[in-house]
Design an enzyme around this catalytic site. Sequence first.
Site: not given
Ligand code: FRU
Length: 497
Positions: A39, A41-42, A58, A168
């Site tokens: 997976w 993400n960011d 991420q 965060r």
């Molecule tokens: C945004 C988020 C961030 C956090 C991360 C966790 O997509 O929620 O705020 O740091 O993803 O994976």
Amino acid sequence: MRETVNHSLLFARAYEQAAGGIIPRESRPAFHLTPLTGWMNDPNGFSYYHGQYHLFYQYNPYDTEWDAMHWGHAVSHDLLHWTYLPAALAPDAWYDSFGCFSGSAAELADGRQLLMYTGVRQVGGDSKKEYQTQCVAVGNGKDYQKYEMNPVLDSSALPEGLSPYDFRDPKIWRSEDGMFHCVIGARRKDKRGVLLHYESPDGFDWQYAGVLAENDGRFGLMWECPDFFPLDGKHVLFVSPQDMLPEGFEYHNGNGTVCLTGTFDGKRFTEEHNQAIDYGIDFYAPQTILTPDGRRVMIGWMQNWDTCKTTGYEERPWFGQMSLPRELFLKNGRLYQQPIRELSLYRSRKTEYRDVLLDGEKTLKGIDGRVAELDIRLRPADAADPYTKFTMNFAQNGKYYSMLSYRPYESLLKIDRKFSGSRRAFIHQRRCQVADRQGEIRLHVILDRFSMEVFINEGEQVMTATILTDAAARGISFVSDGKLLMDITKYSLFDEE
Ligand code: FRU
């Protein structure tokens, strides 16, 4: 969080190498970054360091669902060809045992690379809450050591009344005097986001420097993943708000993106203009860098949180893609975006048509493909009798297709992926209101295997959507209601097809 998984970095590195190595290249996009395995993400730590671009992300190597956030890592010389490096961070310390959340990177005075991220741990017995702190790690571009004094910022650095459970996504920049600065998302009791500014002489010792900007209720609730930078004489603040309400044709994404442009007096940002960063379906949490030749370039997560569980990726060994890197500039107070110019180096097989009369359905020889660039200019064939609709079907075969359509009398451009092969009733359509130019519109479309990004009218707006259609569906066709004239130039990209 899965209890069975060993959260050490060594374990993650061995696992990802084995699991990532067997993913066939053709199952990935040709030039959009995907996770080595599992997976993504960011985007995190997007930076230029020691002669190459670094992009962290991420990352959960063990599954195609969000869990146990690590930082994946890739490097590139052109922001289009990526080489994976071993995972940079694992949630293996007491202060980040629930995850190494989003953050950014900077170069230290001694040439080492600093990563600043949010360390999350669960507190409070049965009613576990996620306590969020800011942490740093230092490295050489490949291996990173977490700082022994972590966390460098915790709830004691929060102003009165802000939640330690929503604190965060530090984004670092440096001012001309060499000071390090960062902006971090936080949350008030009324659930609205606040952006806090911290300063440090060395990247390790951070002090609270005030509120940079706050959510007055117009833009969702919590503000995630801020970025803050000067651009063309203004200051620009990017933020990804959660739980947004739509406003006209802006902010339709639930968790969406906002670009605020304005001024900065060294303490506080004052907004002059707001707009969505992307008007499509799949775009979130962008980060920018300044390239060595002075361009401001942005990459976002090409995904929408609301469709993660429903996209049908279950048969895929990876989940999540980064957007195309985009060059940013301001024009008439608006944010404009262009595909990164390096993309033009990878064009081949040009096909071009001028003044094609569309009146009904048409296909054009040489205009097809899934890894391609299309530059389309439309205009009414007869100003006195304007066309009412233009549609381009793409990723098409006998069964599947997606659509980009334009209705000039409403000035609405629409993406529709309802027939792209999705078996779920998640969001398939998005409409974007464009500037009215009497039926004239320029659509610069970038297709990769599993996405389409359309830069509208020289980049005044951008719409992004992922599609999961089998890569064999590579047809492109056009349909019009009424008569229009089309100029079209198509290139294959990366010699893929
Ligand atoms: C945004 C988020 C961030 C956090 C991360 C966790 O997509 O929620 O705020 O740091 O993803 O994976």
